[in-house]
Write a protein that holds these residues in place. Structure first.
Motif, PDB file in Angstrom:
ATOM      1  N   MET A 135       0.678  -1.024  -0.004  1.00 43.85           N
ATOM      2  CA  MET A 135      -0.187   0.096  -0.172  1.00 43.85           C
ATOM      3  C   MET A 135       0.848   1.231   0.141  1.00 43.85           C
ATOM      4  SD  MET A 135      -3.028   1.116   2.619  1.00 43.85           S
ATOM      5  CE  MET A 135      -4.297  -0.115   2.052  1.00 43.85           C
ATOM      6  N   ASP A 136       0.459   2.216  -0.705  1.00 41.52           N
ATOM      7  CA  ASP A 136       1.371   3.357  -1.063  1.00 41.52           C
ATOM      8  C   ASP A 136       0.761   4.581   0.010  1.00 41.52           C
ATOM      9  OD1 ASP A 136      -0.733   4.731  -2.411  1.00 41.52           O
ATOM     10  OD2 ASP A 136       0.497   4.308  -4.567  1.00 41.52           O
ATOM     11  N   LYS A 137       1.310   5.518  -0.004  1.00 45.57           N
ATOM     12  CA  LYS A 137       0.610   6.745   0.867  1.00 45.57           C
ATOM     13  C   LYS A 137      -0.521   6.989   0.337  1.00 45.57           C
ATOM     14  CE  LYS A 137       2.246  11.347   2.455  1.00 45.57           C
ATOM     15  NZ  LYS A 137       3.423  12.154   2.364  1.00 45.57           N
ATOM     16  N   ASN A 138      -0.873   7.201  -0.791  1.00 45.93           N
ATOM     17  CA  ASN A 138      -2.238   7.597  -1.410  1.00 45.93           C
ATOM     18  C   ASN A 138      -3.294   6.892  -1.110  1.00 45.93           C
ATOM     19  OD1 ASN A 138      -1.423  10.207  -2.316  1.00 45.93           O
ATOM     20  ND2 ASN A 138      -0.546   9.262  -4.420  1.00 45.93           N
ATOM     21  N   ASP A 139      -2.971   5.302  -1.286  1.00 49.52           N
ATOM     22  CA  ASP A 139      -3.716   4.398  -0.969  1.00 49.52           C
ATOM     23  C   ASP A 139      -4.255   4.357   0.624  1.00 49.52           C
ATOM     24  OD1 ASP A 139      -4.071   3.303  -3.375  1.00 49.52           O
ATOM     25  OD2 ASP A 139      -2.472   1.863  -3.024  1.00 49.52           O
ATOM     26  N   ALA A 140      -3.405   4.672   1.537  1.00 45.77           N
ATOM     27  CA  ALA A 140      -3.469   4.856   3.020  1.00 45.77           C
ATOM     28  C   ALA A 140      -4.328   6.063   3.149  1.00 45.77           C
ATOM     29  CB  ALA A 140      -2.119   5.177   3.569  1.00 45.77           C
ATOM     30  N   LEU A 141      -4.108   7.073   2.579  1.00 44.32           N
ATOM     31  CA  LEU A 141      -4.930   8.264   2.807  1.00 44.32           C
ATOM     32  C   LEU A 141      -6.263   8.263   2.586  1.00 44.32           C
ATOM     33  CD1 LEU A 141      -2.260  11.103   1.564  1.00 44.32           C
ATOM     34  CD2 LEU A 141      -3.498  10.707   3.966  1.00 44.32           C
ATOM     35  N   THR A 142      -6.835   7.325   1.096  1.00 38.63           N
ATOM     36  CA  THR A 142      -8.049   6.993   0.660  1.00 38.63           C
ATOM     37  C   THR A 142      -8.667   6.229   1.691  1.00 38.63           C
ATOM     38  OG1 THR A 142      -7.571   7.258  -1.475  1.00 38.63           O
ATOM     39  CG2 THR A 142      -9.360   5.823  -0.789  1.00 38.63           C
ATOM     40  N   ALA A 143      -7.919   5.324   2.374  1.00 39.97           N
ATOM     41  CA  ALA A 143      -8.483   4.293   3.517  1.00 39.97           C
ATOM     42  C   ALA A 143      -8.684   5.167   4.495  1.00 39.97           C
ATOM     43  CB  ALA A 143      -7.589   3.155   3.869  1.00 39.97           C
TER      44      ALA A 143
ATOM     45  N   MET B 262      -9.643  -8.466   4.394  1.00 45.53           N
ATOM     46  CA  MET B 262      -8.644  -8.570   5.133  1.00 45.53           C
ATOM     47  C   MET B 262      -7.101  -8.192   4.643  1.00 45.53           C
ATOM     48  SD  MET B 262     -10.158  -8.644   7.701  1.00 45.53           S
ATOM     49  CE  MET B 262      -8.893  -8.896   9.104  1.00 45.53           C
ATOM     50  N   ASP B 263      -7.066  -8.507   3.179  1.00 43.93           N
ATOM     51  CA  ASP B 263      -5.853  -8.062   2.577  1.00 43.93           C
ATOM     52  C   ASP B 263      -5.711  -6.663   2.424  1.00 43.93           C
ATOM     53  OD1 ASP B 263      -5.398 -10.627   1.895  1.00 43.93           O
ATOM     54  OD2 ASP B 263      -6.270 -10.606  -0.015  1.00 43.93           O
ATOM     55  N   GLY B 264      -6.597  -5.819   2.577  1.00 47.34           N
ATOM     56  CA  GLY B 264      -6.696  -4.255   2.495  1.00 47.34           C
ATOM     57  C   GLY B 264      -6.519  -3.694   3.777  1.00 47.34           C
ATOM     58  N   VAL B 265      -7.025  -4.468   5.057  1.00 46.01           N
ATOM     59  CA  VAL B 265      -6.650  -4.048   6.063  1.00 46.01           C
ATOM     60  C   VAL B 265      -5.259  -4.507   6.718  1.00 46.01           C
ATOM     61  CG1 VAL B 265      -7.133  -4.831   8.602  1.00 46.01           C
ATOM     62  CG2 VAL B 265      -8.963  -4.581   6.945  1.00 46.01           C
ATOM     63  N   SER B 266      -4.782  -5.555   6.328  1.00 45.57           N
ATOM     64  CA  SER B 266      -3.251  -6.020   6.356  1.00 45.57           C
ATOM     65  C   SER B 266      -2.401  -5.034   5.436  1.00 45.57           C
ATOM     66  CB  SER B 266      -3.191  -7.344   5.593  1.00 45.57           C
ATOM     67  OG  SER B 266      -3.491  -8.355   6.547  1.00 45.57           O
ATOM     68  N   GLY B 267      -2.721  -4.473   4.418  1.00 43.41           N
ATOM     69  CA  GLY B 267      -1.832  -3.454   3.748  1.00 43.41           C
ATOM     70  C   GLY B 267      -1.801  -2.330   4.427  1.00 43.41           C
TER      71      GLY B 267
END
Length: 109
Positions: A1-9, A77-82
């Motif tokens: 996961m990159d910074k932008n994906d984390a910010l979206t989450a 859970m893959d997204g949560v793990s990321g």
């Protein structure tokens, strides 16, 4: 996961109903929940819930599966793990033993 994906989450989780939905789906585990059941349990109108579920799905924190005329939602859970891996990426300067209490806290026992 990159910074932008984390910010979206994080943006997806920054709204109270969406945070409640996410936590409800984590509790539901592998069985997930039907969209209507989520609306009912959280006492949210279905059209409002639909928007919230869409935002969470786009964030990668939940996923859905069509079952006939209904849609079942699950915590991804893959997204949560990321997201957790992104947060913990540089944990404790490489001293894994310092991170262990955090890992123990979030692990299922």
């Amino acid at each position: 996961m990159d910074k932008n994906d984390a910010l979206t989450a994080f943006a997806a989780l920054s709204q109270p109903t969406r945070l409640d939905v996410f936590r409800l789906l984590v509790r539901a585990g592998g069985d997930g929940l039907l969209a209507g059941d989520i609306s009912e349990q959280l006492n949210v109108r279905q059209n409002t819930m639909s928007t919230n579920l869409s935002i969470l799905t786009q964030s990668g924190l939940i996923r859905n599966e069509r079952q006939g005329r209904t849609i079942r939602y699950y915590a991804d859970m893959d997204g949560v793990s990321g997201l957790l891996a992104f947060l913990m990426e540089d944990c404790c300067g490489g001293r894994a033993e310092l991170c262990q209490p955090v890992i123990d806290e979030i692990a299922c026992s």
